[in-house]
Design a protein around this motif. Structure first.
Motif, PDB file in Angstrom:
ATOM      1  N   ALA A  32      20.119  61.729  77.717  1.00  0.00           N
ATOM      2  CA  ALA A  32      20.535  63.087  77.382  1.00  0.00           C
ATOM      3  C   ALA A  32      21.225  63.168  76.033  1.00  0.00           C
ATOM      4  CB  ALA A  32      21.460  63.630  78.474  1.00  0.00           C
ATOM      5  N   LEU A  33      21.921  62.103  75.627  1.00  0.00           N
ATOM      6  CA  LEU A  33      22.567  62.114  74.312  1.00  0.00           C
ATOM      7  C   LEU A  33      21.535  62.332  73.211  1.00  0.00           C
ATOM      8  CD1 LEU A  33      25.243  59.259  74.435  1.00  0.00           C
ATOM      9  CD2 LEU A  33      25.655  61.710  74.196  1.00  0.00           C
ATOM     10  N   GLY A  34      20.450  61.549  73.281  1.00  0.00           N
ATOM     11  CA  GLY A  34      19.401  61.712  72.274  1.00  0.00           C
ATOM     12  C   GLY A  34      18.757  63.071  72.329  1.00  0.00           C
ATOM     13  N   ILE A  37      21.101  65.881  71.012  1.00  0.00           N
ATOM     14  CA  ILE A  37      21.174  65.896  69.550  1.00  0.00           C
ATOM     15  C   ILE A  37      19.958  66.617  68.967  1.00  0.00           C
ATOM     16  CG2 ILE A  37      21.085  64.430  67.491  1.00  0.00           C
ATOM     17  CD1 ILE A  37      22.759  62.383  69.028  1.00  0.00           C
ATOM     18  N   ILE A  38      18.776  66.293  69.497  1.00  0.00           N
ATOM     19  CA  ILE A  38      17.542  66.903  68.989  1.00  0.00           C
ATOM     20  C   ILE A  38      17.481  68.384  69.329  1.00  0.00           C
ATOM     21  CG2 ILE A  38      15.028  66.916  69.220  1.00  0.00           C
ATOM     22  CD1 ILE A  38      15.189  63.893  69.718  1.00  0.00           C
ATOM     23  N   PHE A  39      17.692  68.713  70.588  1.00  0.00           N
ATOM     24  CA  PHE A  39      17.581  70.100  71.031  1.00  0.00           C
ATOM     25  C   PHE A  39      18.711  70.956  70.478  1.00  0.00           C
ATOM     26  CE2 PHE A  39      18.261  73.367  74.417  1.00  0.00           C
ATOM     27  CZ  PHE A  39      17.095  74.081  74.188  1.00  0.00           C
ATOM     28  N   GLY A  40      19.919  70.396  70.427  1.00  0.00           N
ATOM     29  CA  GLY A  40      21.056  71.167  69.962  1.00  0.00           C
ATOM     30  C   GLY A  40      20.968  71.534  68.497  1.00  0.00           C
ATOM     31  N   HIS A  49      10.167  62.655  75.112  1.00  0.00           N
ATOM     32  CA  HIS A  49      11.402  61.880  75.054  1.00  0.00           C
ATOM     33  C   HIS A  49      11.382  60.729  76.061  1.00  0.00           C
ATOM     34  CE1 HIS A  49      15.425  61.655  73.379  1.00  0.00           C
ATOM     35  NE2 HIS A  49      15.914  61.426  74.585  1.00  0.00           N
ATOM     36  N   GLY A  50      10.808  60.951  77.214  1.00  0.00           N
ATOM     37  CA  GLY A  50      10.707  59.891  78.214  1.00  0.00           C
ATOM     38  C   GLY A  50       9.847  58.738  77.739  1.00  0.00           C
ATOM     39  N   GLY A 217      15.930  57.012  68.836  1.00  0.00           N
ATOM     40  CA  GLY A 217      16.499  55.671  68.874  1.00  0.00           C
ATOM     41  C   GLY A 217      17.445  55.481  70.047  1.00  0.00           C
ATOM     42  N   ILE A 218      18.260  56.489  70.343  1.00  0.00           N
ATOM     43  CA  ILE A 218      19.156  56.413  71.496  1.00  0.00           C
ATOM     44  C   ILE A 218      18.352  56.364  72.792  1.00  0.00           C
ATOM     45  CG2 ILE A 218      20.986  57.607  72.761  1.00  0.00           C
ATOM     46  CD1 ILE A 218      21.933  58.740  70.090  1.00  0.00           C
TER      47      ILE A 218
END
Length: 308
Positions: A32-34, A37-40, A49-50, A217-218
């Motif tokens: 969710a962190l990655g 960051i992208i969506f936000g 993403h998966g 990367g995350i």
């Protein structure tokens, strides 16, 4: 539901399931962190993403085989090298995807969703072709095996503790990066006011590319940690993508604190309910609870104040 257990048994069950929830929380949080960051920042719904997560898992699998075959004396530390490789590999692929695909679809959310969904199918087939349709697993060093006996009924697996420590380290690192580093401040500036950020000389296109690559990367690091608790297959990423989006939306896009709180709440609820109910029923109840809360608070648990 609880009548068949004594208070001591219930305490042990909640402790064990709570720890299992912490392991799930660690993987969900890294994913969710990655995505947050992208969506936000970019408003991009990355349905692949998966698959970036699974790429990190496969890189860890290859690193495990490489060390066991050619560097057996260093096998005990291969996992930490694999995390670095997983981050670099998914970061570079993320930068390539942003440059070749995503940057042409900004402000077209439906097109971006369809394009990244198509990318996820392509990556799944690529993994199936290269690694085969069956799931694969890594061999952990001996020191990562076993468990700590907290009591007669409660045992804590060593690999779960390592996953949580890695998650804590990455979360703190992301927070410090966003708050203290030059690129982090530029990213936050673009989130808060893209036009003004561009007016003061920030290359918003380069920031977007770096941000998308960082998020990927995350996800790669999340894939590396995932290998410690489960096997890896071409479609394994799809098992987590829905929960990851749920965490991001429930916590509030671009809110690091909201992402942490949301991932903890959802993972703990699912872990405890799965013991007393079926896995599908646990997910249904969790989803219904999140929907009700979002109806009362559409911005999520924590919202970021943004100038428009």
């Amino acid at each position: 539901m609880f009548a068949d257990y004594t208070w001591a048994e219930l305490g042990s069950i909640f402790a064990m399931q709570g720890f299992s929830g912490l392991i799930l929380f660690s993987v969900l949080l890294l994913m969710a962190l990655g995505l947050a960051i992208i969506f936000g920042q970019m408003g991009v719904i990355n349905m692949a993403h998966g698959e970036f997560m699974i790429l990190g898992a496969y890189i860890t699998y290859l690193t495990s085989n490489l060390f066991s075959t050619y560097l057996p004396d260093l096998f005990g530390i291969y996992f930490f090298i694999a995390i670095i490789f997983a981050f670099i590999g998914t970061f570079l692929l993320g930068a390539l995807v942003e440059w070749s695909l995503i940057r042409h679809l900004y402000k077209r959310p439906l097109d971006t969703l369809l394009a990244t969904w198509g990318l996820s199918l392509i990556l799944q087939q690529l993994y199936r072709t290269v690694f085969g349709p069956r799931e694969v697993g890594v061999t952990l060093p001996d020191w990562m095996m076993g468990s700590f006996a907290v009591s007669e009924m409660i045992e804590v697996p060593v690999n779960g503790m390592i996953v949580m420590v890695i998650t804590l380290f990455i979360t703190v690192g992301v927070f410090l990066f966003l708050q203290k580093s030059r690129k982090g401040k530029q990213s936050r500036a673009v989130v808060q006011n893209r036009a003004m950020a561009g007016a003061v000389g920030i290359d918003t296109a380069r920031v977007d590319r770096f941000t998308f690559a960082l998020g990927c990367g995350i996800a790669g690091i999340a894939g590396a940690t995932f290998t410690m608790i489960g096997s890896t297959g071409p479609t394994s990423g799809q098992l987590y993508i829905v929960d990851t989006f749920l965490v991001v939306v429930f916590g509030g896009a671009a809110s690091l604190l909201g992402t942490i709180a949301s991932a903890f709440s959802i993972s703990q609820a699912q872990s405890i309910m799965e013991f007393f109910l079926s896995g599908s029923m646990a997910k249904v109840l969790t989803l219904l609870t999140v929907i009700v809360i979002l109806m009362l608070r559409p911005q999520g648990l924590f919202s970021l104040k943004v100038r428009r």
